[in-house]
Write a protein that holds these residues in place. Structure first.
Motif, PDB file in Angstrom:
ATOM      1  N   MET A 154       0.831  -1.198   0.000  1.00  0.00           N
ATOM      2  CA  MET A 154       0.000   0.000   0.000  1.00  0.00           C
ATOM      3  C   MET A 154       0.872   1.257   0.000  1.00  0.00           C
ATOM      4  SD  MET A 154      -2.827  -1.600  -0.023  1.00  0.00           S
ATOM      5  CE  MET A 154      -4.257  -0.641   0.472  1.00  0.00           C
ATOM      6  N   LEU A 155       0.293   2.355  -0.504  1.00  0.00           N
ATOM      7  CA  LEU A 155       1.052   3.601  -0.621  1.00  0.00           C
ATOM      8  C   LEU A 155       1.555   4.124   0.719  1.00  0.00           C
ATOM      9  CD1 LEU A 155      -1.006   5.465  -3.379  1.00  0.00           C
ATOM     10  CD2 LEU A 155       1.309   4.521  -3.585  1.00  0.00           C
ATOM     11  N   ASP A 156       0.760   3.928   1.793  1.00  0.00           N
ATOM     12  CA  ASP A 156       1.219   4.464   3.090  1.00  0.00           C
ATOM     13  C   ASP A 156       2.432   3.684   3.602  1.00  0.00           C
ATOM     14  OD1 ASP A 156      -0.247   2.225   3.692  1.00  0.00           O
ATOM     15  OD2 ASP A 156      -1.395   3.130   5.333  1.00  0.00           O
ATOM     16  N   THR A 157       2.553   2.412   3.232  1.00  0.00           N
ATOM     17  CA  THR A 157       3.753   1.637   3.591  1.00  0.00           C
ATOM     18  C   THR A 157       4.958   2.200   2.851  1.00  0.00           C
ATOM     19  OG1 THR A 157       2.391  -0.348   3.803  1.00  0.00           O
ATOM     20  CG2 THR A 157       4.764  -0.687   3.596  1.00  0.00           C
ATOM     21  N   LEU A 158       4.790   2.432   1.542  1.00  0.00           N
ATOM     22  CA  LEU A 158       5.902   2.925   0.721  1.00  0.00           C
ATOM     23  C   LEU A 158       6.354   4.312   1.165  1.00  0.00           C
ATOM     24  CD1 LEU A 158       4.826   1.704  -2.814  1.00  0.00           C
ATOM     25  CD2 LEU A 158       6.508   0.692  -1.276  1.00  0.00           C
ATOM     26  N   ALA A 159       5.399   5.121   1.640  1.00  0.00           N
ATOM     27  CA  ALA A 159       5.738   6.477   2.078  1.00  0.00           C
ATOM     28  C   ALA A 159       6.727   6.441   3.253  1.00  0.00           C
ATOM     29  CB  ALA A 159       4.466   7.232   2.480  1.00  0.00           C
ATOM     30  N   LYS A 160       6.678   5.347   4.041  1.00  0.00           N
ATOM     31  CA  LYS A 160       7.583   5.208   5.192  1.00  0.00           C
ATOM     32  C   LYS A 160       8.955   4.644   4.793  1.00  0.00           C
ATOM     33  CE  LYS A 160       4.258   2.966   7.416  1.00  0.00           C
ATOM     34  NZ  LYS A 160       3.701   1.969   8.317  1.00  0.00           N
ATOM     35  N   LEU A 161       9.089   4.195   3.539  1.00  0.00           N
ATOM     36  CA  LEU A 161      10.319   3.544   3.085  1.00  0.00           C
ATOM     37  C   LEU A 161      10.881   4.254   1.846  1.00  0.00           C
ATOM     38  CD1 LEU A 161       8.959  -0.122   3.306  1.00  0.00           C
ATOM     39  CD2 LEU A 161      10.395   1.027   4.989  1.00  0.00           C
ATOM     40  N   PRO A 162      11.543   5.410   2.052  1.00  0.00           N
ATOM     41  CA  PRO A 162      11.941   6.229   0.899  1.00  0.00           C
ATOM     42  C   PRO A 162      12.965   5.586  -0.031  1.00  0.00           C
ATOM     43  CG  PRO A 162      12.803   7.140   2.954  1.00  0.00           C
ATOM     44  CD  PRO A 162      11.872   6.043   3.334  1.00  0.00           C
TER      45      PRO A 162
END
Ligand SMILES: [Mn+2]
Length: 320
Positions: free
Chosen positions: A221-229
């Motif tokens: 999900m996008l919110d997961t990716l937002a935490k992993l730059p």
């Protein structure tokens, strides 16, 4: 119009000012093929430039080692490893004007003026190797590294069922040309960023099973990716192979959130199931063992629909 290898070689001799198109979410095959061709054409004294609609992950940096930046107006468009001009993202219109497409996908849409297609080849790079041999190109370490990268990545390092005796023969010839297989295989198949490991942790902790354990689903999900730059599109793509590492799983599904309300599902299967058929039912496509499709709905609906289709395919195959 379908053409053969010698005709493709003649096409490259006759034309100039090449724009080489590589598909979106670039992989080792499209990048290896595009950079090998670009390098070979430039060495023939031609102008050439290889472009991709998406940013190219840094681990592929070595592929452009032999490429010189040239300023010119393109007159000849060549697409490599691109089955459908839709796979070119923002560059779709250029794809629709392509003079030549060199590809190995059975699902090729025949969108270019000329098509050199080998559906039974595991990678476009194997075909490009033959084109460059026909062209009399000097396949040195730099070009061999590009071509080996595509052969290795499209076969999962010679592990997938698409690997043929001929695939190994081409790889052996590329080794003779100087391909640096150990550092390439390490960079392609072992090396991971910290973000990638964290993404795997997240994906593994949320895996769900259906169809008596024959279907496994992971989601990104996008919110997961937002935490992993430091995670790139390639890392996300690699999540698709995780479910099929599990004993008993015939269909592995990875669902990626692209935008709110827009999801892409990647399907991977055992020999017993054709996932291109499942993806086709949702307007997608691909190969028998690896395919994909899109959903415009909520995450829950997307998962429900694709899992229902997967369970139906398992029933049809007599597995459940
Ligand atoms: Mn390919």
């Amino acid at each position: 119009m379908r053409i053969e290898i010698n005709e493709a070689a003649e096409f490259f001799r006759q034309n100039d000012d090449y724009l080489i198109l590589m598909h979106a979410s670039p992989d080792g095959d499209t990048l290896g093929c595009g950079n090998a061709l670009c390098t070979a054409l430039q060495r023939m004294g031609k102008n050439a430039k290889a472009v991709c609609p998406d940013e190219i992950p840094h681990r592929f940096d070595y592929l452009s080692e032999g490429v010189k930046q040239q300023e010119f107006e393109y007159r000849t468009i060549v697409a490599v490893d691109v089955a459908d001009s839709k796979l070119l993202g923002d560059m779709k219109e250029l794809g629709d004007m392509a003079d030549l497409c060199i590809d190995h996908h059975e699902s090729n849409k025949d969108y270019a003026k000329r098509l050199l297609l080998r559906e039974h080849y595991a990678s476009a790079c194997e075909l490009m190797y033959e084109v460059l041999v026909a062209l009399g190109a000097d396949i040195d370490r730099i070009i061999a590294n590009c071509l080996y990268t595509g052969v290795a990545t499209d076969t999962g390092c010679f592990k997938f069922s698409n690997t043929k005796p001929q695939t190994h023969i081409t790889a052996a010839k590329l080794m003779e040309c100087g391909a640096e297989i150990a550092p390439i295989n390490y960079a392609m198949f072992e090396l991971k960023t910290q973000g990638r490991i964290k993404l795997e942790q997240e994906v593994l902790s949320n895996m769900r099973f259906y169809g008596d354990g024959h279907v496994a689903v992971v989601s990104v999900m996008l919110d997961t990716l937002a935490k992993l730059p430091d995670v790139d599109s390639d890392d996300v793509g690699a999540m698709a192979s995780i479910p099929r590492q599990i004993d008993g799983v015939d269909i592995g599904i990875s669902i990626k959130e692209k935008k709110q309300g827009y999801f892409k599902a990647s399907l991977r299967s055992s020999e017993r199931i054709n996932v291109a058929d499942i993806a086709g039912g949702f307007g997608g496509g691909g190969h028998a063992r690896a395919a994909g499709c899109s959903f415009y709905c909520s995450y829950e609906d997307a998962e429900k629909q694709i899992v229902a289709a997967a369970c139906e395919a398992l029933k049809q195959a007599g597995i459940i």
